[in-house]
Design a protein around this motif. Structure first.
Motif, PDB file in Angstrom:
ATOM      1  N   LEU A 286      -6.646   3.663   0.949  1.00 15.88           N
ATOM      2  CA  LEU A 286      -5.239   3.552   1.352  1.00 15.88           C
ATOM      3  C   LEU A 286      -4.312   4.014   0.230  1.00 15.88           C
ATOM      4  CD1 LEU A 286      -5.260   0.123   3.238  1.00 15.88           C
ATOM      5  CD2 LEU A 286      -5.024   2.394   4.258  1.00 15.88           C
ATOM      6  N   PHE A 287      -4.616   3.623  -0.982  1.00 19.33           N
ATOM      7  CA  PHE A 287      -3.788   4.065  -2.098  1.00 19.33           C
ATOM      8  C   PHE A 287      -3.949   5.561  -2.364  1.00 19.33           C
ATOM      9  CE2 PHE A 287      -3.215  -0.409  -3.592  1.00 19.33           C
ATOM     10  CZ  PHE A 287      -1.838  -0.356  -3.698  1.00 19.33           C
TER      11      PHE A 287
ATOM     12  N   LEU B 240      -0.305   6.942   6.482  1.00 17.50           N
ATOM     13  CA  LEU B 240      -0.695   5.582   6.866  1.00 17.50           C
ATOM     14  C   LEU B 240      -0.324   5.269   8.309  1.00 17.50           C
ATOM     15  CD1 LEU B 240       0.315   3.602   3.621  1.00 17.50           C
ATOM     16  CD2 LEU B 240      -1.969   4.376   4.290  1.00 17.50           C
TER      17      LEU B 240
ATOM     18  N   HIS C  28       9.157   0.273   3.301  1.00 19.67           N
ATOM     19  CA  HIS C  28       7.848   0.882   3.548  1.00 19.67           C
ATOM     20  C   HIS C  28       7.371   0.494   4.954  1.00 19.67           C
ATOM     21  CE1 HIS C  28       7.288   0.705  -1.097  1.00 19.67           C
ATOM     22  NE2 HIS C  28       7.865   1.834  -0.733  1.00 19.67           N
TER      23      HIS C  28
ATOM     24  N   ALA D 293      -2.411   2.765  -7.762  1.00 17.42           N
ATOM     25  CA  ALA D 293      -1.746   4.065  -7.743  1.00 17.42           C
ATOM     26  C   ALA D 293      -1.572   4.626  -9.150  1.00 17.42           C
ATOM     27  CB  ALA D 293      -0.382   3.953  -7.058  1.00 17.42           C
TER      28      ALA D 293
ATOM     29  N   ASN E 251      -4.147   7.719  -0.153  1.00 19.50           N
ATOM     30  CA  ASN E 251      -3.492   8.455   0.940  1.00 19.50           C
ATOM     31  C   ASN E 251      -2.194   7.745   1.348  1.00 19.50           C
ATOM     32  OD1 ASN E 251      -5.703  10.575   1.950  1.00 19.50           O
ATOM     33  ND2 ASN E 251      -6.743   8.652   1.470  1.00 19.50           N
ATOM     34  N   GLN E 252      -1.363   7.444   0.364  1.00 20.26           N
ATOM     35  CA  GLN E 252      -0.165   6.641   0.631  1.00 20.26           C
ATOM     36  C   GLN E 252       0.819   7.295   1.591  1.00 20.26           C
ATOM     37  OE1 GLN E 252       1.046   5.785  -3.532  1.00 20.26           O
ATOM     38  NE2 GLN E 252       0.849   3.635  -2.953  1.00 20.26           N
TER      39      GLN E 252
ATOM     40  N   SER F 187       3.599  -0.376   5.646  1.00 20.68           N
ATOM     41  CA  SER F 187       2.878  -1.221   4.694  1.00 20.68           C
ATOM     42  C   SER F 187       2.226  -2.433   5.356  1.00 20.68           C
ATOM     43  CB  SER F 187       3.834  -1.678   3.588  1.00 20.68           C
ATOM     44  OG  SER F 187       4.966  -2.336   4.144  1.00 20.68           O
TER      45      SER F 187
ATOM     46  N   PHE G 124       0.800  -1.226   0.000  1.00 23.86           N
ATOM     47  CA  PHE G 124       0.000   0.000   0.000  1.00 23.86           C
ATOM     48  C   PHE G 124       0.833   1.277   0.000  1.00 23.86           C
ATOM     49  CE2 PHE G 124      -3.338  -2.946   1.546  1.00 23.86           C
ATOM     50  CZ  PHE G 124      -4.292  -2.668   0.578  1.00 23.86           C
ATOM     51  N   GLU G 125       2.140   1.171   0.258  1.00 23.27           N
ATOM     52  CA  GLU G 125       3.010   2.341   0.133  1.00 23.27           C
ATOM     53  C   GLU G 125       3.750   2.368  -1.199  1.00 23.27           C
ATOM     54  OE1 GLU G 125       5.054   4.173   3.758  1.00 23.27           O
ATOM     55  OE2 GLU G 125       4.865   2.068   4.360  1.00 23.27           O
ATOM     56  N   CYS G 126       3.581   1.347  -2.030  1.00 18.79           N
ATOM     57  CA  CYS G 126       4.270   1.301  -3.319  1.00 18.79           C
ATOM     58  C   CYS G 126       3.632   2.314  -4.282  1.00 18.79           C
ATOM     59  CB  CYS G 126       4.175  -0.105  -3.921  1.00 18.79           C
ATOM     60  SG  CYS G 126       4.706  -0.200  -5.640  1.00 18.79           S
ATOM     61  N   PRO G 127       4.411   3.257  -4.818  1.00 20.06           N
ATOM     62  CA  PRO G 127       3.826   4.299  -5.674  1.00 20.06           C
ATOM     63  C   PRO G 127       3.520   3.835  -7.089  1.00 20.06           C
ATOM     64  CG  PRO G 127       6.183   4.637  -5.474  1.00 20.06           C
ATOM     65  CD  PRO G 127       5.847   3.487  -4.575  1.00 20.06           C
TER      66      PRO G 127
END
Length: 612
Positions: free
Chosen positions: A522-523, A529, A496, A468, A525-526, A499, A460-463
């Motif tokens: 979640l995506f 979190l 991350h 995304a 608002n990366q 994540s 979920f933190e992967c851009p």
């Protein structure tokens, strides 16, 4: 469509640009040079490379032969490219993880020392200065031979060998720049050092334009030529100083916005803005590497081979070479020394607990790769020109060519044994989704009976994951009800930190039937979190907060995310996003256009509905 290339021409150029194609081109040019140098027109071969080619600007001038322009000029691009690749490996590649890189680094170091000792033991009395001939590996030839002779899938072995040749190349260039340097000139040397400082400052200042780097490298080359240091050292040092940061999502979004502006108002100023945005989104290192890779492999190195591989074997030259200690010192150093040194270094490092082989790579594959590393060619021929002359140079060149044939044959034999006797049919990570899609447990968008299935391992933190980038929407628009989309978790906690908890939050939302709503928020608002943010998002999508809090603390959900991580590992996924198309891991670009084409080339999977 009148200007479109014929299919056969497109196929030929694509083949030529491949690793195997460029290696075959190089071999063909070397054979042509040998034939030319031993033909009735041999004198024209010699005279061609002795032609003077000078440049004069006022009182400044360079007076070099054509051969010197190739070896000291064009080949700087080759070594600059090596430096760029090494910097990439340290920044975003295999050398970023020091423990993972330790085994091939040790293997590479031992694979330099052992060949040099073998050469000196055999040929030291006759041509001790030629020991540097056997220390380097020709990366282009090595990878081409691996593509032709190695396992059908050998990406992990390829990365291992690339890491290993980093040591080879770096030490070989260091040897060229120090051992084979004479008559140092202090003022040009100071100018060269100043250029390296300027390159480092450009990188630190995050200068993204190509022009300043090219200008400084050109001045560096001229100063190095004047200083007496071989330009190869300056070329590699310059490449090492060109930064290679990872792509940032914000820069990609800026480029997208600028293209949207151009789409709405196509003007020259808008086009310039798009080009600027695209350039800023990719590191200067990667852009220079991409621009130079084709010309270097298809033009620079073949011209170098043409200029250096032509040895006159007439008049008993071949017979003399066969009986020469120099010839067999080179052959033994490259073929035996590389094989023994790399194998010994690899297995000793593993035995000492300093690391382990890459996943999917067996011992037979390592031995095959070690054998192919005896192909010295480019590095060897360059050092021959610097350290040897006359008959000794011709004998060493014959040794390099014999070693090329023997090392290739030995590698082919070992890879065949590895396949037939040791069962090593691949040297890569797994490619099949494990376990298959489970309609009861997996999170699925679309119909269970859809003939096309896309599984994404996400963070979920992967851009650059599908949500995304919007890639999934494009696939859905193209395939409609014929596609289903499945997500599994692969939180990369080392890069991350939020994540894993975000994945648990998504699973907690799934218990209340709102996985996809939480997935989307979640995506969206990366960058926010934290724990309080996750609770805020739960409230926004209408979850029962008391139940959400209890589920977040439930170790069963954490175990489920870990099971997803284990599934990713068994399936060969090591980063995000990783996509599986109808159960097979996709490799290469993951934009919507590429995935669409790949899916359309897949066999439709009507069995997807039965995967439960």
């Amino acid at each position: 469509m009148a200007n479109a290339k014929p299919d056969w021409l497109t196929g030929f150029t694509d083949r030529l640009r491949s690793e195997s194609g460029s290696a075959l081109l190089l071999l063909g040019v070397a054979i042509f040079a040998l034939i030319w140098a031993n033909s009735p027109w041999a004198e024209s071969y010699v005279h061609l490379w002795e032609l003077p080619a000078s440049i004069e600007i006022g009182s400044f001038g360079l007076d070099l032969t054509l051969h010197e322009w190739v070896n000291d000029g064009l080949m700087v691009l080759f070594f600059f490219l090596i430096g760029l690749e090494v910097r990439q490996e340290f920044a975003v590649g295999s050398l970023r993880d020091r423990r993972r890189a330790l085994v091939p680094l040790i293997a590479g170091l031992v694979g330099v020392v052992v060949p040099a000792l073998i050469y000196l033991a055999i040929a030291g009395r006759e041509a001790a200065s030629g020991w540097g001939v056997v220390v380097g590996t020709d990366t282009a030839f090595l990878l081409g031979a691996l593509a032709l002779l190695g396992p059908a899938m050998s990406n992990q072995l390829r990365v291992f060998l690339l890491t290993l040749t980093v040591v080879d190349d770096f030490l070989a260039v260091a040897i060229i720049g120090t051992v084979y340097t004479e008559d140092l000139q202090i003022v040009p040397l100071i100018i060269a050092i100043a250029c390296l400082v300027v390159l480092a400052l450009l990188g630190r200042a995050r200068v993204w334009r190509t022009g300043p780097y090219v200008l400084v490298v050109a001045v560096l080359w001229l100063a190095t030529i004047r200083s007496g240091v071989h330009p190869s050292l300056a070329g590699m040092a310059a490449g090492l100083l060109v930064p290679a940061p990872a792509t940032e999502r914000s820069h990609v979004e800026t480029a997208r916005d600028r293209f949207r502006d151009f789409w709405q108002s196509p003007q020259a100023a808008g086009a310039r803005s798009v080009r600027r945005g695209l350039a800023q989104s990719i590191s200067i290192n990667e852009r220079l590497h991409d621009a130079l890779r084709g010309p270097v492999s298809l033009l620079v190195v073949p011209i170098f081979a043409l200029a250096n591989a032509g040895v006159d074997l007439r008049g008993g030259g071949l017979g003399d070479s066969i009986g020469s200690a120099v010839t067999w010192g080179v052959v033994a150093g490259l073929v035996v020394g590389k094989f023994v040194g790399i194998s010994l270094g690899t297995f000793a490092a593993i035995r000492l607990g300093l690391g382990r082989l890459p996943e999917g790579v067996g011992r037979g594959s390592v031995l095959g790769g070690a054998a192919l590393s005896g192909i010295g060619f480019t590095m060897s021929l360059l050092i021959i020109g610097l350290g040897l002359d006359g008959r000794a140079a011709d004998e060493a060149t014959i040794g390099v060519l014999i070693a090329l044939v023997l090392a290739t044959g030995l590698g082919a034999l070992i890879f065949r044994l590895a396949r037939e006797r040791w069962g090593e049919t691949t040297a890569d990570l797994p490619t099949v989704l494990d376990p298959p899609v489970n309609t009861e447990l997996d999170h699925i968008h679309g119909s269970n009976s859809a003939p096309y299935t896309v599984v994404e391992y996400l963070d979920f933190e992967c851009p650059f994951c599908a949500r995304a980038t919007g890639m999934w929407r494009d696939l859905k628009d193209h395939f409609g009800d014929d596609i289903r989309y499945v997500v599994r978790h692969l939180p990369l906690e080392d890069v991350h930190p939020h994540s894993f908890r975000a994945a648990i939050a998504a699973e907690a939302a799934a218990r209340q039937g709102k996985f996809w709503q939480m997935h989307d928020i979640l995506f969206a608002n990366q960058l926010r979190l934290e724990a309080e943010n996750l609770r805020e998002y739960a409230a926004d999508i209408g979850l029962d907060l008391e139940r959400f809090d209890a589920d977040i603390a439930d170790e069963e959900l954490a175990d489920w995310v870990r099971l997803n991580q284990e599934s990713a590992h068994r399936s060969g996924a090591r980063g995000t996003p990783t996509f599986f198309l109808n159960g097979v891991r996709h490799r290469g670009p993951h934009d919507a256009r590429t995935l669409t084409a790949s899916l359309e080339n897949c066999e439709p999977d009507p069995a997807g509905r039965r995967r439960s």
